[in-house]
Design an enzyme around this catalytic site. Structure first.
Site, PDB file in Angstrom:
ATOM      1  N   ILE A 128       0.822  -1.217   0.000  1.00 17.74           N
ATOM      2  CA  ILE A 128       0.000   0.000   0.000  1.00 17.74           C
ATOM      3  C   ILE A 128       0.851   1.260   0.000  1.00 17.74           C
ATOM      4  O   ILE A 128       0.320   2.369  -0.043  1.00 17.74           O
ATOM      5  CB  ILE A 128      -0.959   0.018   1.203  1.00 17.74           C
ATOM      6  CG1 ILE A 128      -0.186  -0.075   2.535  1.00 17.74           C
ATOM      7  CG2 ILE A 128      -1.980  -1.093   1.099  1.00 17.74           C
ATOM      8  CD1 ILE A 128      -1.080   0.026   3.756  1.00 17.74           C
ATOM      9  N   GLY A 131       8.581   3.899   0.616  1.00 21.16           N
ATOM     10  CA  GLY A 131       9.302   5.098   0.987  1.00 21.16           C
ATOM     11  C   GLY A 131      10.771   4.813   1.170  1.00 21.16           C
ATOM     12  O   GLY A 131      11.250   3.701   0.875  1.00 21.16           O
ATOM     13  N   PHE A 133      12.351   4.474   3.916  1.00 18.98           N
ATOM     14  CA  PHE A 133      12.550   3.528   5.008  1.00 18.98           C
ATOM     15  C   PHE A 133      12.321   2.106   4.542  1.00 18.98           C
ATOM     16  O   PHE A 133      13.075   1.198   4.890  1.00 18.98           O
ATOM     17  CB  PHE A 133      11.577   3.876   6.145  1.00 18.98           C
ATOM     18  CG  PHE A 133      11.672   2.986   7.343  1.00 18.98           C
ATOM     19  CD1 PHE A 133      11.046   1.744   7.368  1.00 18.98           C
ATOM     20  CD2 PHE A 133      12.375   3.380   8.465  1.00 18.98           C
ATOM     21  CE1 PHE A 133      11.121   0.930   8.474  1.00 18.98           C
ATOM     22  CE2 PHE A 133      12.450   2.577   9.573  1.00 18.98           C
ATOM     23  CZ  PHE A 133      11.807   1.348   9.582  1.00 18.98           C
ATOM     24  N   VAL A 136       5.390  -0.563   2.816  1.00 27.52           N
ATOM     25  CA  VAL A 136       4.254  -0.669   3.728  1.00 27.52           C
ATOM     26  C   VAL A 136       3.242  -1.649   3.146  1.00 27.52           C
ATOM     27  O   VAL A 136       2.888  -1.564   1.963  1.00 27.52           O
ATOM     28  CB  VAL A 136       3.592   0.705   3.963  1.00 27.52           C
ATOM     29  CG1 VAL A 136       2.461   0.582   4.978  1.00 27.52           C
ATOM     30  CG2 VAL A 136       4.623   1.723   4.449  1.00 27.52           C
ATOM     31  N   ASP A 246      10.548  15.988   8.077  1.00 33.80           N
ATOM     32  CA  ASP A 246      10.197  15.351   6.805  1.00 33.80           C
ATOM     33  C   ASP A 246       8.697  15.487   6.538  1.00 33.80           C
ATOM     34  O   ASP A 246       8.039  14.516   6.155  1.00 33.80           O
ATOM     35  CB  ASP A 246      10.609  13.885   6.820  1.00 33.80           C
ATOM     36  CG  ASP A 246      10.780  13.312   5.416  1.00 33.80           C
ATOM     37  OD1 ASP A 246      10.936  14.107   4.463  1.00 33.80           O
ATOM     38  OD2 ASP A 246      10.754  12.075   5.272  1.00 33.80           O
TER      39      ASP A 246
END
Length: 469
Positions: A128, A131, A133, A136, A246
Site C-alpha cells: 500500500i 518510501g 525507510f 508498507v 520530513d
C-alpha cells in the site's frame, strides 16, 4: 638280506597295511582336528561386534556434537536479538523519562512474531506504499484487526537509527493528528512497525495519482489545519520540542473520514536545550528534495522553521495539485510568478477544483504559503501564528479578520481582505477544528476549535512578507 629288504618294506607299508595298529595311536588326532573348527566360526563374530560398537559410539558423539552446535548457535542468536532489543525497541518504552507530552503517553506496544506478521500480510503480498525507510503492507491479524505494516528494506546503521528513533518517539507521542503505532517486530534480521490502518491512504495518492477522486477545496483546507495542529503539538506541547524534519504529502495519511495524521518520525529531531523555542543546531542534512528548507540546506542549522517551510510546500500542493518537484522545476519557484502579482492567476489553482474555490479563502491560503516559504527562517511564522490566521479568518465567532489583528500582534497577516473584513465568509460557513468535528460547516455561531484566538496568542512578533494580496 631278504629279511632286511622285507623288513624295510613292512615298515614303509605298515601304515597302509595295518590300520588296526596305527588307528589306536592316531585316534586322538581327528578329535584335535575338529576342536579348532568352532574357533574359526567365533573369531569373525567378535571382530564384527567390536567395530560395530565403535562406529555406534562415534555416530552418537557426532550427533551430540551437532546438537550442541545447534544449541550454541541458537543461544547466540537469541543473545544478539536480546542485545538489539535492549538497545532499541524494548527499552525504548522505559528509558528517557524526560520525554513528556501534554496529551499523555501511549499504551505499551504489542510485539508481533515474524511468523504472525508474515501470515497477516499474506506473505507480504498487499503493498500500500513505499518510501525511503521501506515498504508498507496491509495486514489483517488473527483477531480480525487491520493494520499497516512497515518493513525495513535492509538493516543498515541509518535505517536502524530511524527505526529506534521512531519507536522511542511514538511510545511517548499521542495526538489525534499523529498516526498511532500499535506494535513492532524484531526478529532475525527483520524490522517491522505496525501502525493503525489509514483507510484513505496518503495525501500524495489523492493529489497526484490517477483514478482517485479529487479532494474538495474544503477538505483540503481541513487537511491543512489538521497538519498544522499536529505540528503545534510537536513544537509546543512536547518536552523537549520536536522538529519532524520530513513533512511532505506522502507522510500525511487520511483515515476513513479524511482526518489527516502525520506519520514517519524516523528523521525527527529534539531540541537539545529542552526550551520551548528551538535553537539552531548543526545536523546532517536529511529530508526530501522539494520540501527541504533552503536555509537549512545551506547552513545545516535546524530549527522548527524548517518544518514551517515544508508545511508551506504541502499547502501549496493542496492549492495547485502539483508535485513538490514537477517537470524538473521546484514548486515554490514555479508558483512565484503566479503569487508575485496582486492578483492570483487561475493557473495557480488545481484545475479539478478551480471553479469551486472561494477566492477569499484562496487569498488566505496563498498568503500563508508566501509567509511560510520565505528564504530566511526568521521571516517565517510559527505554526501557532498559522493556526491563528486560519482561526481568525475562518472561525464564525470572529466576524471580521482584518479588524484588531494589527493591534494584537503588530504585524500584517497575508490573505487579509482588502475590504478590511472577511468578505464573502458568513458566520456558519467554515470552521477549523482539531479533529473532533470533521465537518467544515457549523450549525452554531459559537462553535470554535481548540486553536482559537485566546489560546493561540503568543508573545513576540514575526516578520511577514510584503503585502501583495
Amino acid at each position: 638280506m631278504l629279511g632286511s629288504v622285507s623288513g624295510s618294506v613292512s615298515v614303509t607299508s605298515t601304515p597302509a597295511s595295518t590300520p588296526n595298529v596305527t588307528l589306536p595311536n592316531d585316534s586322538p588326532a581327528p578329535k584335535t582336528k575338529n576342536v579348532p573348527l568352532p574357533q574359526k566360526h567365533q573369531k569373525p563374530y567378535h571382530i564384527s561386534v567390536v567395530p560395530g560398537i565403535g562406529i555406534g559410539v562415534i555416530l552418537l558423539a557426532i550427533l551430540l556434537q551437532v546438537v550442541l552446535v545447534v544449541l550454541i548457535r541458537r543461544k547466540n542468536r537469541e543473545l544478539r536479538d536480546a542485545e538489539l532489543s535492549a538497545q532499541s525497541p524494548d527499552n525504548a518504552f522505559h528509558q528517557g523519562h524526560s520525554w513528556r507530552c501534554a496529551e499523555g503517553q501511549s499504551p505499551m506496544f504489542q510485539r508481533y512474531s515474524y511468523k504472525e506478521t508474515t501470515k497477516a500480510t499474506n506473505n507480504f503480498s498487499t503493498v500500500i506504499g513505499k518510501g525511503g525507510f521501506g515498504t508498507v503492507y496491509k495486514a489483517q491479524f488473527s483477531d480480525g484487526s487491520i493494520a499497516a505494516v512497515k518493513r525495513m528494506d535492509k538493516v543498515s546503521r541509518q535505517a536502524e537509527e530511524e527505526f529506534c528513533r521512531e519507536m522511542e518517539l511514538l511510545a511517548r507521542l499521542h495526538h489525534r493528528h499523529l498516526v498511532n503505532l500499535k506494535g513492532f517486530c524484531v526478529e532475525r534480521k527483520e524490522r517491522f512497525l505496525v501502525y493503525e490502518y489509514m483507510e484513505n491512504g496518503s495525501l500524495k495518492d489523492h493529489l497526484h495519482s490517477s483514478g482517485t477522486k479529487a479532494l474538495s477545496w474544503q477538505t483540503r483546507l481541513q487537511i491543512a489545519m489538521d497538519v498544522a495542529n499536529a505540528l503545534e503539538y510537536l513544537h509546543f506541547f512536547c518536552n523537549p520540542p520536536l522538529c519532524h524534519r520530513d513533512i511532505k504529502s506522502s507522510n500525511i495519511l487520511l483515515d476513513e473520514n479524511f482526518v489527516a495524521k502525520v506519520a514517519d518520525f524516523g528523521l525527527a529531531h529534539a531540541s537539545r536545550t529542552g526550551a520551548i523555542s528551538f535553537e539552531a543546531v548543526n545536523t546532517d542534512i536529511r529530508g526530501t528534495p522539494g520540501y527541504m528548507d533552503p536555509e537549512y540546506v545551506v547552513t545545516q542549522e535546524l530549527t522548527e522553521k524548517s518544518d514551517i517551510y515544508s508545511y508551506g510546500v504541502v499547502l501549496l500542493e493542496l492549492v495547485t495539485g502539483r508535485r513538490a518537484i514537477q517537470d524538473k522545476k521546484n514548486l515554490v519557484e514555479w508558483a512565484q510568478e503566479y503569487m508575485s502579482s496582486g492578483e492570483i492567476l487561475p493557473e495557480l489553482v488545481d484545475p479539478t477544483i478551480r471553479d469551486s474555490v472561494d477566492m477569499d479563502q484562496l487569498h488566505l491560503a496563498v498568503g500563508i504559503v508566501q509567509w511560510c516559504t520565505q528564504r530566511e527562517g526568521r521571516q517565517r511564522p510559527s505554526i501557532r501564528q498559522v493556526l491563528r490566521m486560519f482561526s481568525e479568518r475562518l472561525d464564525p465567532g470572529n466576524g471580521s479578520f482584518g479588524e484588531g489583528m494589527d493591534d494584537a500582534d503588530g504585524g500584517f497577516y497575508p490573505g487579509r481582505s482588502s475590504r478590511g473584513g472577511a468578505a464573502g465568509i458568513h458566520r456558519n460557513e467554515l470552521v477549523p477544528c482539531g479533529g473532533d468535528m470533521r465537518s467544515l460547516h457549523s450549525s452554531s455561531s459559537t462553535t470554535r476549535s481548540y486553536c482559537s484566538r485566546s489560546m493561540l496568542l503568543e508573545g513576540g512578533q514575526a516578520h511577514s512578507p510584503p503585502e501583495t494580496l
